[in-house]
Design a protein around this motif. Structure first.
Motif, PDB file in Angstrom:
ATOM      1  N   GLN A  49       0.820  -1.205   0.000  1.00 51.35           N
ATOM      2  CA  GLN A  49       0.000   0.000   0.000  1.00 51.35           C
ATOM      3  C   GLN A  49       0.863   1.269   0.000  1.00 51.35           C
ATOM      4  O   GLN A  49       0.450   2.320  -0.480  1.00 51.35           O
ATOM      5  CB  GLN A  49      -0.923  -0.016   1.222  1.00 51.35           C
ATOM      6  CG  GLN A  49      -1.935   1.117   1.261  1.00 51.35           C
ATOM      7  CD  GLN A  49      -2.400   1.423   2.675  1.00 51.35           C
ATOM      8  OE1 GLN A  49      -1.899   0.843   3.631  1.00 51.35           O
ATOM      9  NE2 GLN A  49      -3.348   2.324   2.802  1.00 51.35           N
ATOM     10  N   LYS A  50       2.084   1.134   0.540  1.00 53.30           N
ATOM     11  CA  LYS A  50       2.986   2.286   0.614  1.00 53.30           C
ATOM     12  C   LYS A  50       3.606   2.648  -0.742  1.00 53.30           C
ATOM     13  O   LYS A  50       4.262   3.673  -0.870  1.00 53.30           O
ATOM     14  CB  LYS A  50       4.116   1.991   1.624  1.00 53.30           C
ATOM     15  CG  LYS A  50       3.645   1.930   3.073  1.00 53.30           C
ATOM     16  CD  LYS A  50       3.246   3.293   3.585  1.00 53.30           C
ATOM     17  CE  LYS A  50       2.879   3.279   5.046  1.00 53.30           C
ATOM     18  NZ  LYS A  50       2.480   4.611   5.523  1.00 53.30           N
ATOM     19  N   VAL A  51       3.408   1.770  -1.731  1.00 52.13           N
ATOM     20  CA  VAL A  51       3.868   2.103  -3.088  1.00 52.13           C
ATOM     21  C   VAL A  51       2.806   3.027  -3.687  1.00 52.13           C
ATOM     22  O   VAL A  51       1.889   2.600  -4.383  1.00 52.13           O
ATOM     23  CB  VAL A  51       4.065   0.838  -3.947  1.00 52.13           C
ATOM     24  CG1 VAL A  51       4.600   1.215  -5.330  1.00 52.13           C
ATOM     25  CG2 VAL A  51       5.011  -0.134  -3.262  1.00 52.13           C
ATOM     26  N   ASN A  52       2.917   4.308  -3.367  1.00 49.83           N
ATOM     27  CA  ASN A  52       1.896   5.288  -3.761  1.00 49.83           C
ATOM     28  C   ASN A  52       2.557   6.578  -4.255  1.00 49.83           C
ATOM     29  O   ASN A  52       3.769   6.613  -4.496  1.00 49.83           O
ATOM     30  CB  ASN A  52       0.963   5.570  -2.564  1.00 49.83           C
ATOM     31  CG  ASN A  52       1.734   5.960  -1.303  1.00 49.83           C
ATOM     32  OD1 ASN A  52       2.850   6.485  -1.384  1.00 49.83           O
ATOM     33  ND2 ASN A  52       1.148   5.709  -0.151  1.00 49.83           N
ATOM     34  N   GLY A  53       1.761   7.627  -4.375  1.00 50.49           N
ATOM     35  CA  GLY A  53       2.264   8.902  -4.880  1.00 50.49           C
ATOM     36  C   GLY A  53       3.402   9.464  -4.055  1.00 50.49           C
ATOM     37  O   GLY A  53       4.393   9.983  -4.598  1.00 50.49           O
ATOM     38  N   ILE A 165      -4.076  -7.807 -13.803  1.00 49.17           N
ATOM     39  CA  ILE A 165      -4.703  -7.348 -12.554  1.00 49.17           C
ATOM     40  C   ILE A 165      -5.297  -8.523 -11.785  1.00 49.17           C
ATOM     41  O   ILE A 165      -5.110  -8.654 -10.575  1.00 49.17           O
ATOM     42  CB  ILE A 165      -5.802  -6.295 -12.851  1.00 49.17           C
ATOM     43  CG1 ILE A 165      -5.171  -5.006 -13.401  1.00 49.17           C
ATOM     44  CG2 ILE A 165      -6.622  -5.984 -11.606  1.00 49.17           C
ATOM     45  CD1 ILE A 165      -6.177  -3.980 -13.907  1.00 49.17           C
ATOM     46  N   ILE A 166      -6.017  -9.409 -12.520  1.00 51.30           N
ATOM     47  CA  ILE A 166      -6.700 -10.534 -11.865  1.00 51.30           C
ATOM     48  C   ILE A 166      -5.708 -11.589 -11.384  1.00 51.30           C
ATOM     49  O   ILE A 166      -5.825 -12.110 -10.275  1.00 51.30           O
ATOM     50  CB  ILE A 166      -7.744 -11.161 -12.817  1.00 51.30           C
ATOM     51  CG1 ILE A 166      -8.843 -10.141 -13.130  1.00 51.30           C
ATOM     52  CG2 ILE A 166      -8.355 -12.420 -12.205  1.00 51.30           C
ATOM     53  CD1 ILE A 166      -9.811 -10.585 -14.206  1.00 51.30           C
ATOM     54  N   SER A 167      -4.702 -11.910 -12.226  1.00 55.97           N
ATOM     55  CA  SER A 167      -3.793 -13.010 -11.894  1.00 55.97           C
ATOM     56  C   SER A 167      -2.958 -12.736 -10.644  1.00 55.97           C
ATOM     57  O   SER A 167      -2.627 -13.646  -9.889  1.00 55.97           O
ATOM     58  CB  SER A 167      -2.857 -13.306 -13.068  1.00 55.97           C
ATOM     59  OG  SER A 167      -1.936 -12.259 -13.233  1.00 55.97           O
ATOM     60  N   SER A 169      -3.863 -11.442  -8.064  1.00 55.76           N
ATOM     61  CA  SER A 169      -4.697 -11.603  -6.866  1.00 55.76           C
ATOM     62  C   SER A 169      -4.280 -12.821  -6.045  1.00 55.76           C
ATOM     63  O   SER A 169      -4.531 -12.878  -4.845  1.00 55.76           O
ATOM     64  CB  SER A 169      -6.173 -11.722  -7.255  1.00 55.76           C
ATOM     65  OG  SER A 169      -6.347 -12.802  -8.148  1.00 55.76           O
ATOM     66  N   GLY A 170      -3.633 -13.811  -6.705  1.00 53.36           N
ATOM     67  CA  GLY A 170      -3.171 -14.991  -5.973  1.00 53.36           C
ATOM     68  C   GLY A 170      -2.140 -14.658  -4.915  1.00 53.36           C
ATOM     69  O   GLY A 170      -1.987 -15.388  -3.936  1.00 53.36           O
ATOM     70  N   MET A 171      -1.419 -13.542  -5.111  1.00 47.90           N
ATOM     71  CA  MET A 171      -0.433 -13.120  -4.114  1.00 47.90           C
ATOM     72  C   MET A 171      -1.097 -12.404  -2.945  1.00 47.90           C
ATOM     73  O   MET A 171      -0.603 -12.429  -1.824  1.00 47.90           O
ATOM     74  CB  MET A 171       0.596 -12.182  -4.749  1.00 47.90           C
ATOM     75  CG  MET A 171       1.646 -12.896  -5.565  1.00 47.90           C
ATOM     76  SD  MET A 171       2.769 -11.730  -6.358  1.00 47.90           S
ATOM     77  CE  MET A 171       3.609 -11.018  -4.957  1.00 47.90           C
ATOM     78  N   THR A 172      -2.221 -11.720  -3.235  1.00 50.73           N
ATOM     79  CA  THR A 172      -2.830 -10.876  -2.207  1.00 50.73           C
ATOM     80  C   THR A 172      -4.088 -11.470  -1.577  1.00 50.73           C
ATOM     81  O   THR A 172      -4.457 -11.086  -0.475  1.00 50.73           O
ATOM     82  CB  THR A 172      -3.173  -9.488  -2.801  1.00 50.73           C
ATOM     83  OG1 THR A 172      -3.927  -9.670  -4.003  1.00 50.73           O
ATOM     84  CG2 THR A 172      -1.915  -8.705  -3.115  1.00 50.73           C
ATOM     85  N   LEU A 173      -4.744 -12.400  -2.271  1.00 52.81           N
ATOM     86  CA  LEU A 173      -5.975 -12.994  -1.738  1.00 52.81           C
ATOM     87  C   LEU A 173      -5.756 -14.469  -1.406  1.00 52.81           C
ATOM     88  O   LEU A 173      -5.615 -15.291  -2.314  1.00 52.81           O
ATOM     89  CB  LEU A 173      -7.119 -12.860  -2.746  1.00 52.81           C
ATOM     90  CG  LEU A 173      -7.680 -11.449  -2.960  1.00 52.81           C
ATOM     91  CD1 LEU A 173      -8.632 -11.434  -4.135  1.00 52.81           C
ATOM     92  CD2 LEU A 173      -8.382 -10.947  -1.713  1.00 52.81           C
ATOM     93  N   PRO A 174      -5.723 -14.840  -0.132  1.00 55.63           N
ATOM     94  CA  PRO A 174      -5.546 -16.244   0.239  1.00 55.63           C
ATOM     95  C   PRO A 174      -6.662 -17.114  -0.344  1.00 55.63           C
ATOM     96  O   PRO A 174      -7.836 -16.784  -0.226  1.00 55.63           O
ATOM     97  CB  PRO A 174      -5.634 -16.218   1.777  1.00 55.63           C
ATOM     98  CG  PRO A 174      -5.314 -14.819   2.156  1.00 55.63           C
ATOM     99  CD  PRO A 174      -5.842 -13.968   1.038  1.00 55.63           C
ATOM    100  N   THR A 235      -0.173  -2.876 -11.533  1.00 54.58           N
ATOM    101  CA  THR A 235      -1.357  -2.065 -11.198  1.00 54.58           C
ATOM    102  C   THR A 235      -2.254  -2.812 -10.218  1.00 54.58           C
ATOM    103  O   THR A 235      -2.726  -2.244  -9.233  1.00 54.58           O
ATOM    104  CB  THR A 235      -2.156  -1.726 -12.485  1.00 54.58           C
ATOM    105  OG1 THR A 235      -1.300  -1.066 -13.402  1.00 54.58           O
ATOM    106  CG2 THR A 235      -3.356  -0.849 -12.168  1.00 54.58           C
ATOM    107  N   GLY A 236      -2.470  -4.097 -10.502  1.00 54.15           N
ATOM    108  CA  GLY A 236      -3.327  -4.926  -9.637  1.00 54.15           C
ATOM    109  C   GLY A 236      -2.750  -5.088  -8.249  1.00 54.15           C
ATOM    110  O   GLY A 236      -3.476  -5.012  -7.248  1.00 54.15           O
ATOM    111  N   LEU A 237      -1.431  -5.289  -8.185  1.00 53.36           N
ATOM    112  CA  LEU A 237      -0.772  -5.499  -6.902  1.00 53.36           C
ATOM    113  C   LEU A 237      -0.918  -4.283  -5.998  1.00 53.36           C
ATOM    114  O   LEU A 237      -1.264  -4.400  -4.816  1.00 53.36           O
ATOM    115  CB  LEU A 237       0.713  -5.808  -7.137  1.00 53.36           C
ATOM    116  CG  LEU A 237       1.467  -6.533  -6.027  1.00 53.36           C
ATOM    117  CD1 LEU A 237       0.827  -7.868  -5.697  1.00 53.36           C
ATOM    118  CD2 LEU A 237       2.914  -6.738  -6.426  1.00 53.36           C
TER     119      LEU A 237
END
Length: 339
Positions: A49-53, A165-167, A169-174, A235-237
């Motif tokens: 989340q810290k990878v931002n503006g 973006i969808i793929s 999700s395997g890293m972020t959604l258990p 972008t998805g991450l």
């Protein structure tokens, strides 16, 4: 923000990255489960989340040390290093065993996911009129994904971006396997086999001083597809991490209930007793990808034959998978006692 890490912490973070990378590559297994059970899921989400503006502003201003600290750089660097090492080691080993002893590999993963369901739910004491429906919704979605039929391959660049973006999700959604989602979207071979091979061949040619690929339209198209897929993944991450950090902060118990349900529903994907259905042409001949391997379309599941010795070996490996997760639980408790 986070306590200083000992050498042991850093070492085990790389190991967790190894397992996360291996899990992400196997269709049906989610790297997010490794993060959740490994006890670093929230730190992983909040770091992304810290990878931002603000982070990019620090980077552009040349404040590299501040940028590194702001994004929890040590944590992300060690984890990503583990994933990269995994891609060239553990995941290659997994490919070998999936080819030679497929039933036992799936059995071990099935056991690990069973163990992770126990691990996550054992201390969850917040089942109520809000979390129970959330858990049921997660369960239904997980089961539904397990039995979807795959789409046809599609190289439209906008669709490729969405696939990225969808793929990721395997890293972020258990419980949600990015590789399996790519199979369902019809683009697993295009994005994780053909594109990666094109990149490898291009680097090999550049290092040998051969630049003829510049005139190879098919190669350039494939590299463009890989670039768009990578952009979609990045972008998805980042975007998913922002959404998930908000959800975890404001709806912690509901999100945990959904995750428990979702992981339980995903057991159908890693059910050990299944026959792999490969892509074939109108004549019934199996079509091969650019690596000369069969293209997985889906799986046909069946009940185990208790009269076969290999079935009991599979049960043994399910037990091994469960024990691995119980071992993680024991290790986590022991560290807390020492701390």
């Amino acid at each position: 923000m986070y306590d200083p890490r000992t050498f042991s912490d850093k070492f085990f973070l790389v190991i967790k990255g190894l397992f996360m990378g291996a899990a992400n590559k196997v269709p049906g297994v989610s790297g997010g489960i490794v993060a959740f059970v490994g006890g670093f899921y929230e730190e992983f989400i909040y770091s992304l989340q810290k990878v931002n503006g603000k982070a990019f502003k620090l980077l552009l201003n040349g404040r590299l040390r501040s940028f590194y600290r702001y994004i929890n750089g040590q944590f992300l660097a060690l984890l990503i290093f583990g994933m990269l090492v995994s891609y060239f080691s553990i995941s290659k080993l997994l490919d070998y065993f999936l080819e030679q002893k497929e039933l036992f590999v799936w059995a071990a993963f099935f056991g690990m996911i069973l163990g992770s369901i126990y691990y996550i739910s054992k201390d969850f004491e917040h089942w109520n009129q809000r979390t129970i429906p959330a858990g049921i919704i997660g369960l239904i979605v997980g089961i539904s994904i397990s039995f979807l039929n795959p789409a046809k391959e599609n190289d439209n660049l906008l669709f490729i971006f969405v696939c990225g973006i969808i793929s990721v999700s395997g890293m972020t959604l258990p419980g949600l396997s990015g590789s399996f989602i790519l199979i369902l979207l019809g683009n697993y071979v295009l994005l994780l086999v053909d594109s990666v091979n094109a990149l490898y061949d291009t680097f090999a040619e550049i290092f040998s001083g051969n630049f003829t690929f510049i005139n190879n339209k098919e190669r350039l198209d494939t590299l463009t597809i890989l670039a768009v897929f990578t952009a979609g993944s990045a972008t998805g991450l980042v975007s998913l991490s922002h959404i998930l950090s908000y959800v975890l902060k404001h709806f912690r118990h509901i999100s945990t209930a959904v995750i428990i349900g979702f992981i339980t529903g995903s057991l159908g994907v890693v059910w050990p007793w299944k026959k792999t259905i490969y892509k074939s042409n109108s004549s019934g001949e199996v079509i091969l990808d650019s690596n000369g391997k069969e293209i997985i379309m889906n799986y046909e599941r069946y009940l185990p034959n208790l009269g076969k010795l290999e079935t009991w070996w599979a049960f043994f490996f399910i037990g091994i998978g469960i024990l691995i997760l119980l071992g993680l639980d024991w290790y986590g408790k022991r560290r807390k006692q020492k701390g």
